[in-house]
Design a protein around this motif. Structure first.
Motif, PDB file in Angstrom:
ATOM      1  N   PHE A   1      39.678  41.745 -16.876  1.00  0.00           N
ATOM      2  CA  PHE A   1      38.700  40.944 -17.616  1.00  0.00           C
ATOM      3  C   PHE A   1      37.539  41.802 -18.101  1.00  0.00           C
ATOM      4  N   LEU A   2      37.065  42.721 -17.273  1.00  0.00           N
ATOM      5  CA  LEU A   2      35.870  43.507 -17.598  1.00  0.00           C
ATOM      6  C   LEU A   2      36.132  44.616 -18.614  1.00  0.00           C
ATOM      7  N   LYS A   3      37.372  45.073 -18.703  1.00  0.00           N
ATOM      8  CA  LYS A   3      37.674  46.244 -19.533  1.00  0.00           C
ATOM      9  C   LYS A   3      37.192  46.120 -20.975  1.00  0.00           C
ATOM     10  N   PRO A   4      37.394  44.990 -21.679  1.00  0.00           N
ATOM     11  CA  PRO A   4      36.924  44.912 -23.062  1.00  0.00           C
ATOM     12  C   PRO A   4      35.411  45.053 -23.211  1.00  0.00           C
ATOM     13  N   TYR A   5      34.664  44.708 -22.166  1.00  0.00           N
ATOM     14  CA  TYR A   5      33.203  44.748 -22.242  1.00  0.00           C
ATOM     15  C   TYR A   5      32.654  46.161 -22.042  1.00  0.00           C
ATOM     16  N   THR A   6      33.536  47.105 -21.707  1.00  0.00           N
ATOM     17  CA  THR A   6      33.087  48.499 -21.570  1.00  0.00           C
ATOM     18  C   THR A   6      33.058  49.227 -22.912  1.00  0.00           C
ATOM     19  N   ALA A   7      33.491  48.554 -23.976  1.00  0.00           N
ATOM     20  CA  ALA A   7      33.503  49.186 -25.301  1.00  0.00           C
ATOM     21  C   ALA A   7      32.085  49.542 -25.735  1.00  0.00           C
ATOM     22  N   LYS A   8      31.866  50.815 -26.096  1.00  0.00           N
ATOM     23  CA  LYS A   8      30.551  51.280 -26.531  1.00  0.00           C
ATOM     24  C   LYS A   8      30.431  51.155 -28.049  1.00  0.00           C
ATOM     25  N   SER A   9      29.249  50.806 -28.500  1.00  0.00           N
ATOM     26  CA  SER A   9      28.964  50.723 -29.931  1.00  0.00           C
ATOM     27  C   SER A   9      27.736  51.583 -30.213  1.00  0.00           C
ATOM     28  N   ASP A  10      27.931  52.661 -30.952  1.00  0.00           N
ATOM     29  CA  ASP A  10      26.789  53.502 -31.295  1.00  0.00           C
ATOM     30  C   ASP A  10      25.752  52.723 -32.096  1.00  0.00           C
ATOM     31  N   LEU A  11      26.218  51.799 -32.922  1.00  0.00           N
ATOM     32  CA  LEU A  11      25.295  50.993 -33.717  1.00  0.00           C
ATOM     33  C   LEU A  11      24.452  50.090 -32.826  1.00  0.00           C
ATOM     34  N   ARG A  12      25.099  49.384 -31.909  1.00  0.00           N
ATOM     35  CA  ARG A  12      24.354  48.491 -31.016  1.00  0.00           C
ATOM     36  C   ARG A  12      23.439  49.286 -30.086  1.00  0.00           C
ATOM     37  N   GLY A  13      23.916  50.448 -29.642  1.00  0.00           N
ATOM     38  CA  GLY A  13      23.062  51.290 -28.818  1.00  0.00           C
ATOM     39  C   GLY A  13      21.841  51.757 -29.580  1.00  0.00           C
ATOM     40  N   ALA A  14      22.033  52.161 -30.842  1.00  0.00           N
ATOM     41  CA  ALA A  14      20.918  52.626 -31.664  1.00  0.00           C
ATOM     42  C   ALA A  14      19.941  51.494 -31.964  1.00  0.00           C
ATOM     43  N   VAL A  15      20.468  50.314 -32.257  1.00  0.00           N
ATOM     44  CA  VAL A  15      19.601  49.160 -32.531  1.00  0.00           C
ATOM     45  C   VAL A  15      18.787  48.795 -31.299  1.00  0.00           C
ATOM     46  N   SER A  16      19.437  48.775 -30.141  1.00  0.00           N
ATOM     47  CA  SER A  16      18.730  48.468 -28.896  1.00  0.00           C
ATOM     48  C   SER A  16      17.646  49.496 -28.612  1.00  0.00           C
ATOM     49  N   LEU A  17      17.990  50.762 -28.829  1.00  0.00           N
ATOM     50  CA  LEU A  17      17.042  51.847 -28.567  1.00  0.00           C
ATOM     51  C   LEU A  17      15.860  51.808 -29.531  1.00  0.00           C
ATOM     52  N   THR A  18      16.131  51.753 -30.837  1.00  0.00           N
ATOM     53  CA  THR A  18      15.042  51.777 -31.819  1.00  0.00           C
ATOM     54  C   THR A  18      14.214  50.500 -31.775  1.00  0.00           C
TER      55      THR A  18
END
Length: 337
Positions: free
Chosen positions: A13-30
């Motif tokens: 169940f958890l495996k799909p939620y480990t997908a990383k998104s550089d876009l979402r990471g950048a949006v969260s960071l900025t």
């Protein structure tokens, strides 16, 4: 409800939620950086013009942004904010200036915490120290007095945060093992940030920055305590220690509201994080909401139980749970609670 769900089903169940998104990471960071900088600039400007109510609101906003930056740095330490390792490490070093936490030492110490979670023989890796009931009963009055003060929520949340972020993290545990020059460079850059704030806004700006950092420390210690200190948490000793149970049952799932999750980067869903640290913070809330009841390890903790958890002081090995101080100790000191 306190149980360990089916491991294979939970992993799947958890495996799909480990997908990383550089876009979402950048949006969260900025987005978090923008909130931090805006709150600092406008908060300092309002304070300089004696508009302390508005400045106070922005100081609190800045404090939550600081906590979010810490959580994003924590993601970088797990290589989970971005898909690329170099991006994670670069962001982690940058974020360390604003989180007041040297990146590499934080990463090493936090991985130790994950490795020894729930292990009564390795409590030195925990953020909040917990005595067992037997240790308390055998302790001299001086150690009991120290521990009472240490576990007092007023002391822990106020002085604990100040000590951790302003003092202890200037030279954290394991610095000599992980990297002395990295910590020195971090401290130099931190002084540079404070110097920049002083240059732009003077003493008032530094005061605004300091107040936000103190409040962020209170929020951080509050979260760190509740992540593993609640009535039905889990500790044990080898060989009976069950590591998977420690990650799920020994870590809490806090439901303190959407706004709290936004301000703290969803780190409240700590059982899922410990079970699979590869889940980015921007996926944790969605993962928690999608989690079927059959895969939940325990009930979520809401505000009333969260507050009551601060009454819990000692691990009772016989009962297998955290308990308050005994009503009276050997020298007749009645517990505050």
């Amino acid at each position: 409800m306190t149980e360990t769900p089916d491991q294979a089903a939970l992993r799947a169940f958890l495996k799909p939620y480990t997908a990383k998104s550089d876009l979402r990471g950048a949006v969260s960071l900025t987005g978090t950086f923008a909130t931090y900088a805006s709150a600092l600039i406008f908060g300092a400007w309002l304070a300089m013009h004696q508009q302390w109510v508005g400045a106070g609101v922005l100081i609190v906003v800045m404090a939550f942004a600081s906590v979010r930056l810490y959580v994003l740095q924590h993601d970088c330490g797990h290589q989970s904010l971005f898909a690329n390792r170099r991006m994670n490490d670069a962001a982690g070093h940058l974020l360390s200036i604003f989180s007041l936490t040297p990146y590499r030492v934080m990463q090493y110490n936090h991985n130790q915490h994950h490795a020894y979670l729930g292990n009564l023989d390795h409590r030195e890796t925990t953020e909040v120290y917990t005595m067992t009931l037997a240790e308390w009963q055998a302790a001299p009055w001086s150690r009991r007095l120290w521990y009472r003060m240490y576990r007092n929520p007023l002391v822990m949340l106020s002085l604990g945060g100040i000590y951790a972020y302003f003092i202890a993290y200037r030279w954290p545990r394991n610095t000599r093992l992980v990297g002395v020059w990295g910590v020195i460079a971090h401290n130099v850059m931190l002084m540079g940030l404070i110097g920049l704030v002083w240059t732009m806004f003077g003493v008032t700006g530094v005061l605004v920055w300091c107040l936000s950092a103190v409040i962020a420390g209170v929020i951080g210690v509050f979260l760190v305590f509740l992540q593993h200190n609640f009535e039905e948490t889990y500790w044990d000793r080898k060989p009976s220690l069950d590591f998977r149970k420690a990650t799920l049952v020994g870590s809490s799932s806090l439901d303190l509201g959407w706004l709290w999750d936004l301000g703290t980067g969803n780190i409240a869903y700590h059982d899922l994080h410990h079970y699979n640290p590869g889940i980015p913070s921007y996926n944790l809330r969605r993962c928690q909401n999608d989690l079927p009841d059959s895969l939940r390890s325990h009930d979520v903790i809401r505000w009333p139980e969260a507050i009551r958890s601060f009454r819990l002081k000692l691990w009772d090995e016989a009962a297998g749970r955290l308990v308050p101080f005994p009503k009276a100790d050997a020298v007749g000191i009645v517990a505050a609670e």
